[in-house]
Write a protein that holds these residues in place. Structure first.
Motif, short mmCIF file in Angstrom:
data_model
loop_
_atom_site.label_atom_id
_atom_site.label_comp_id
_atom_site.label_asym_id
_atom_site.label_seq_id
_atom_site.Cartn_x
_atom_site.Cartn_y
_atom_site.Cartn_z
N LEU A 9 55.87 17.61 32.23
CA LEU A 9 54.62 18.09 32.82
C LEU A 9 53.52 17.04 32.70
CD1 LEU A 9 54.35 21.85 31.79
CD2 LEU A 9 54.75 20.91 34.07
N ALA A 10 53.45 16.39 31.53
CA ALA A 10 52.40 15.40 31.31
C ALA A 10 52.55 14.22 32.27
CB ALA A 10 52.43 14.92 29.86
N MET A 11 53.77 13.67 32.38
CA MET A 11 53.99 12.53 33.27
C MET A 11 53.96 12.97 34.74
SD MET A 11 53.99 9.82 31.53
CE MET A 11 54.45 8.71 32.87
N GLY A 12 54.32 14.23 35.00
CA GLY A 12 54.15 14.76 36.35
C GLY A 12 52.69 14.78 36.75
N LEU A 13 51.81 15.10 35.80
CA LEU A 13 50.38 15.10 36.07
C LEU A 13 49.89 13.67 36.35
CD1 LEU A 13 47.77 16.76 36.18
CD2 LEU A 13 47.51 16.39 33.71
N VAL A 14 50.44 12.69 35.63
CA VAL A 14 50.09 11.29 35.91
C VAL A 14 50.51 10.92 37.33
CG1 VAL A 14 50.43 8.89 35.21
CG2 VAL A 14 50.32 10.67 33.47
N GLY A 15 51.70 11.35 37.73
CA GLY A 15 52.16 11.07 39.09
C GLY A 15 51.32 11.75 40.14
N ILE A 16 50.96 13.01 39.91
CA ILE A 16 50.10 13.73 40.85
C ILE A 16 48.76 13.04 40.99
CG2 ILE A 16 48.79 15.88 41.17
CD1 ILE A 16 51.19 17.34 39.90
N GLY A 17 48.19 12.66 39.85
CA GLY A 17 46.89 11.99 39.89
C GLY A 17 46.94 10.67 40.63
N THR A 18 47.95 9.86 40.34
CA THR A 18 48.05 8.54 40.98
C THR A 18 48.32 8.68 42.47
OG1 THR A 18 48.90 7.62 38.91
CG2 THR A 18 49.24 6.33 40.91
N GLY A 19 49.24 9.56 42.84
CA GLY A 19 49.56 9.72 44.25
C GLY A 19 48.41 10.25 45.08
N SER A 20 47.47 10.93 44.44
CA SER A 20 46.38 11.56 45.20
C SER A 20 45.41 10.54 45.79
CB SER A 20 45.63 12.56 44.31
OG SER A 20 44.95 11.88 43.27
N ILE A 58 61.46 11.10 36.97
CA ILE A 58 61.65 11.84 38.22
C ILE A 58 60.48 12.80 38.44
CG2 ILE A 58 63.03 13.67 39.29
CD1 ILE A 58 65.52 12.25 38.26
N ALA A 59 60.04 13.47 37.38
CA ALA A 59 58.89 14.37 37.49
C ALA A 59 57.65 13.59 37.90
CB ALA A 59 58.65 15.08 36.16
N THR A 60 57.50 12.37 37.36
CA THR A 60 56.36 11.53 37.72
C THR A 60 56.38 11.17 39.19
OG1 THR A 60 56.53 10.55 35.50
CG2 THR A 60 55.11 9.43 37.10
N VAL A 61 57.51 10.72 39.65
CA VAL A 61 57.64 10.27 41.04
C VAL A 61 57.52 11.44 42.00
CG1 VAL A 61 59.19 9.18 42.70
CG2 VAL A 61 58.99 8.25 40.39
N PHE A 62 58.11 12.58 41.63
CA PHE A 62 58.01 13.75 42.50
C PHE A 62 56.56 14.20 42.62
CE2 PHE A 62 58.29 18.34 43.38
CZ PHE A 62 59.04 18.29 44.55
N GLY A 63 55.82 14.19 41.51
CA GLY A 63 54.40 14.53 41.57
C GLY A 63 53.64 13.57 42.46
N VAL A 123 54.48 14.41 46.26
CA VAL A 123 53.82 15.61 46.77
C VAL A 123 52.33 15.38 46.96
CG1 VAL A 123 53.22 18.01 46.25
CG2 VAL A 123 55.54 17.18 45.82
N SER A 124 51.70 14.78 45.96
CA SER A 124 50.24 14.64 46.03
C SER A 124 49.81 13.64 47.11
CB SER A 124 49.68 14.21 44.67
OG SER A 124 50.13 12.92 44.30
N THR A 125 50.59 12.58 47.33
CA THR A 125 50.18 11.61 48.35
C THR A 125 50.25 12.23 49.73
OG1 THR A 125 50.44 9.30 49.06
CG2 THR A 125 52.46 10.56 48.77
N LEU A 126 51.22 13.11 49.97
CA LEU A 126 51.31 13.78 51.27
C LEU A 126 50.17 14.80 51.46
CD1 LEU A 126 55.17 14.34 51.47
CD2 LEU A 126 53.83 12.70 52.79
N VAL A 127 49.90 15.56 50.40
CA VAL A 127 48.87 16.60 50.50
C VAL A 127 47.49 15.99 50.66
CG1 VAL A 127 47.72 18.46 49.24
CG2 VAL A 127 50.21 18.33 49.25
N THR A 128 47.14 15.04 49.80
CA THR A 128 45.80 14.47 49.86
C THR A 128 45.59 13.61 51.10
OG1 THR A 128 46.49 12.57 48.49
CG2 THR A 128 45.54 14.47 47.36
N GLY A 129 46.64 12.94 51.58
CA GLY A 129 46.49 12.19 52.82
C GLY A 129 46.15 13.09 53.99
#
Length: 498
Positions: free
Chosen positions: A359-370, A304-309, A312-318
């Motif tokens: 936090l670690a997998m959330g960072l993976v999600g943030i990075g991928t979504g960006s 869930i932390a991964t997907v949530f990251g 958020v990041s896909t909306l912000v970076t887009g």
């Protein structure tokens, strides 16, 4: 002719609704799979409920992309949605596993269109500058579906029965169809061009062999001969496909895409996403349960932390990419962040507080979504308008095939590693988190260390996949997305490989 603001908003709502419907169908069935198989008396064949759908949606991506270029994305989009609705009806009416698998093939074909055509339509009717923001809004459907799909599937199955997880698509689909008819503008095709039937057939056989071979390889057992046959078919098929595409005037996957630096590195980055994230996220809850001794419910907090990251990041970076027109910094940041997150996962000692892997997998999600949706917009901007459908399909296809293949490899490595190192008091064939919880503290510690030891090199390997993505991002030609609908990015004219 550009769309008016209200027409564009209506289009976004229609495409988002359809994208969510297609994405939800990927996730909602998993929770009900055991119930479906039990009621239809086909527990040993229940995987075909998923495989038939996934295989059809993967194989048809390049075909639908090329059809969109030939007859227009609107027609393919509406036909895909109609097929999806009809197939959902028959899925719910199925009386045995054969009928259900057959209906799921048709549903998978429709789902491929629901995934691909919204991105293609955005590429056809908006400027390159607008696309990252709009694609990120539409792309938000995927992480949302991951979050709500399993829960919705379980609730619907418990309340009304498994057939309603398919029938619920009908009212939502009809609403989406009505919106789409009004909102999606006419998009002219290029019907004078001939469809590459030979290339489509050979590609379909090749991808099917590749996906099935990867699945059989992960299953282990006596699958050596089938895997070898599938590998040979895939290799011969790939060679034949390239030969066909070099000769036909209108290939189903134009090889000129791979001669364009911008498109090529977007394809590489899309493959990295499939390999680096989608292949491992389904195994993370089991890892957390075994290595951290948590319940199934608590272990779900990490994905869930991964997907949530990612959301958020896909909306912000887009939004940022559309505001500035710049795009290269986002994949550089994203691949670096995801690689760091996976390396942290690799070196975590067993028994750390749960918030650390979150936090670690959330960072993976943030990075991928960006950069997940931005690379689609960039690839579209580097291709001619007549190739919008095919280039979008190619970017999606490599991600899906990369995910399927890497998932099989990761699953096989985990199975082999755990079986080889399991304490003698536990049986690999009946290994469950409950069995581990009932074991002695010493055995629990052994299992936790075993899973950490098995997953560590896997996380390192996936981090290396993102390192490849870092290199691809650095090699991606810099540029600015244009404000003119038919104009490529400023990098596109310089991105052909000499």
């Amino acid at each position: 002719m550009p769309l008016s603001p209200w027409r564009l908003r209506l289009l976004i709502v229609a495409l988002l609704t359809v994208s969510f419907l297609g994405a939800l169908d990927h996730t909602v069935v998993a929770t009900s799979l055991a119930t479906i198989a039990g009621e239809l008396g086909a527990v040993e064949h229940m995987s075909w409920v998923i495989v038939s759908y996934t295989l059809a949606s993967t194989v048809l991506l390049p075909v639908l992309g090329k059809l969109a270029d030939l007859v227009g994305a609107r027609l393919v989009f509406l036909a895909s949605l109609a097929l999806f609705i009809i197939a959902s009806l028959f899925c719910g009416l199925a009386q045995d596993i054969t009928q259900l698998a057959t209906a799921r093939v048709a549903q998978g074909i429709g789902s491929a269109g629901l995934h691909l055509m919204p991105q293609t339509i955005v590429g056809e009717v908006t400027t390159p500058r607008e696309r990252p923001r709009i694609l990120s809004l539409i792309g938000a459907a995927f992480p949302i579906a991951i979050l709500v799909g399993p829960l919705a599937g379980g609730l619907i199955t418990d309340a009304w029965g498994w057939r309603w997880i398919f029938w619920m698509n009908i009212p939502i689909g009809m609403l989406a169809l009505a919106l789409a008819v009004v909102a999606v503008p006419h998009i002219a095709g290029r019907s004078a061009r001939r469809f590459d039937i030979g290339g489509a057939v050979v590609l379909g056989i090749t991808v099917t062999a590749f996906v099935l071979g990867a699945g059989w390889a992960s299953a282990g057992g006596d699958s050596g001969v089938p895997v070898l046959v599938a590998a040979l078919v895939a290799i011969v098929g790939l060679a034949a496909f390239i030969a066909i595409e070099l000769r036909v005037s209108e290939p189903v996957v134009p090889l000129r895409h791979f001669a364009n630096r911008t498109i090529l590195f977007c394809i590489v980055l899309s493959t990295v996403i499939g390999v680096g994230l989608f292949s491992v996220v389904s195994y993370v809850p089991t890892f957390i349960q075994m290595a951290y001794g948590t319940s199934a419910t608590v272990s779900g907090l990490v994905p869930i932390a991964t997907v949530f990251g990612m959301l958020v990041s896909t909306l912000v970076t887009g939004s940022l990419a559309s505001r500035t027109g710049r795009y290269r910094a986002f994949p550089i940041f994203g691949t670096s962040a995801a690689a760091i997150g996976l390396l942290v996962m690799a070196f975590l000692p067993a028994g750390m507080p749960l918030w650390v892997p979150m936090l670690a997998m959330g960072l993976v999600g943030i990075g991928t979504g960006s950069f997940m949706n931005i690379i689609v917009a960039v690839a579209q901007s580097a291709a001619s308008r007549s190739d919008t459908g095919s280039v979008t399909a190619t970017v999606s296809l490599v991600r899906q095939v990369g995910s399927t293949t890497a998932t099989a490899i990761v699953g096989g490595l985990i199975g082999v590693g755990v079986t080889a190192g399991l304490p003698a008091s536990l049986d690999a064939a009946t290994l469950t988190p409950q069995a581990v919880a009932a074991a002695s503290p010493a055995v629990q510690t052994q299992v936790a260390e075993l899973y950490s030891g098995v997953l560590a090199p896997i996380f390192i390997g996936l981090a290396l996949a993102y390192v490849v993505g870092i290199v691809a991002s650095l090699l991606l030609p810099p540029g600015r997305l244009s404000d003119e609908r038919d104009a490529p990015s400023t990098a596109a004219a310089e991105s052909a490989i000499a």
